[in-house]
Design a protein around this motif. Sequence first.
Motif, PDB file in Angstrom:
ATOM      1  N   ASP A 257     -27.928  27.851  65.064  1.00 51.72           N
ATOM      2  CA  ASP A 257     -28.931  28.430  64.178  1.00 51.72           C
ATOM      3  C   ASP A 257     -28.183  29.144  63.049  1.00 51.72           C
ATOM      4  OD1 ASP A 257     -30.825  30.114  62.924  1.00 51.72           O
ATOM      5  OD2 ASP A 257     -31.990  30.308  64.761  1.00 51.72           O
TER       6      ASP A 257
ATOM      7  N   ILE B 152     -27.766  33.157  63.279  1.00 49.21           N
ATOM      8  CA  ILE B 152     -27.173  33.923  64.378  1.00 49.21           C
ATOM      9  C   ILE B 152     -26.156  34.923  63.816  1.00 49.21           C
ATOM     10  CG2 ILE B 152     -27.517  32.061  66.044  1.00 49.21           C
ATOM     11  CD1 ILE B 152     -24.470  31.547  65.874  1.00 49.21           C
ATOM     12  N   ASP B 153     -25.995  36.027  64.508  1.00 47.28           N
ATOM     13  CA  ASP B 153     -25.174  37.120  63.998  1.00 47.28           C
ATOM     14  C   ASP B 153     -23.721  36.732  63.707  1.00 47.28           C
ATOM     15  OD1 ASP B 153     -27.325  38.817  63.972  1.00 47.28           O
ATOM     16  OD2 ASP B 153     -26.889  39.719  65.923  1.00 47.28           O
TER      17      ASP B 153
END
Length: 457
Positions: free
Chosen positions: A410, A413-414
């Motif tokens: 994704d 995402i961090d």
Amino acid sequence: MNLPSSQTRKEIAVVVTAFVSLAVTIPAVAGAASTVWANGGLLRTLSGAVAGVAGVTLDFPVVILGGLLAGWFALFLFDGTKRIQAGLVLVVALVALLPTLGNLGRVIGAVQREFLTFGVAVLLGVLSGGVTSRVYGVKVPHQLSIRERLRWIQFPVASRAFFYTVSVLVLLAVVQYVQYATSILDTVVTLLAGAVAVFALSVFMTYEYQKSVVTITAENDRRAEPYVLGGLFDHAETDREGFPIDGNHLLRQAATAKNEDSLPDGFDSPVSFGFLSGDVTERTAKVTSEGFSTRDVNRNRLEERLRERNGAYAQTKQLLRWIRHHLVLIMPAFVRNVLVYQEGTVLNRLDHADTLLLLTRTPGADEEPPAGADLYGLLTELYANDPGTDIVIATSDAREPANEFDEGIDVTIDPFRSEVADRLGIPPEGVGVEYQVVPTNRFDGDDEGFDALIDSL
């Protein structure tokens, strides 16, 4: 179990705080109003003068004002985007006024004695607020069914009339109460209760987030603007009841482009659009872009500002801007439009912006960021700890760099957000704390990142 988003949790916190604040302050305000009225305060003096001229009892002006407020509040209860908030205000007002039933009984007695007058005043309140109704900007009104009209009908004039009238009455009561207060502490508590009550009520009455979003693109990457804002507008229109305000044709060209080559090379005039924001307090948020690029930012002045930012003068200016920003939110629209800063250099505009939206493409692992994007590190350093300005860095074309980072991840995402920040020369440890980084992607399958971006704004 799906937990509420951080934005929803913030909304709930704000609503609960406002609800509790009203519950705590209403008894103090009602008590002050009762004392001032019993001692012949300004409102009673004016009411008596009106009654004397009209040859009626003191009940008459009281029920006229009460009827108008009741009519405006009835429309507030019926408002398509305010029903829940109106219900909360009604509940907290009734519960908080229980300790002052004696005062409430006197008002009810006046209504009973002048019931016909009260009914006419309620009707005037409904008519004055109803003729200025509007349908939230989802579609052209004639395209809405009766059921949709009832869902989206709004009565902003009625709500504002109720809010400003109540605010004036509250402030009159607490200010005049100073001469009857039994102690300095009593004075301070009552004045504070009045101010808090007005601000808490404004939470439920506000229709729009008057957010100033200043957009800047890297000077050689102007296409990032229609890429990101076109996708954002498409998402807002599809999922957030969005509607165009300025530059409709430019927004639609950017939103409906089939591939990146179909995008314009930046917008040649300002664009703006609105969308429904909030799960708890439904309001209209507005996003505006005026097409600034890093070429418009004075690098020397920016570096000078960085050197000055820890000085007492600069910090005082920050504090004053923060106070001014929150005071402006409850001002009438014509006052707010005068006070909102809309001119000056780009840095001056940033000083008065709610959100700084920085746009560029997502750099690959071995790719240099676009020319001018190095300024983003300086801008985030300057505004990261500014209490009045949020920073959002949105990048385009994120899918390929994301796959290089970790196949199929994704884009939001961090770890990847932090990686993108690092590639742009922005300290990754500040992501999610001092600023937001939101990679986005279009044209390679499903759109990605726009849910996160619209929440960030």
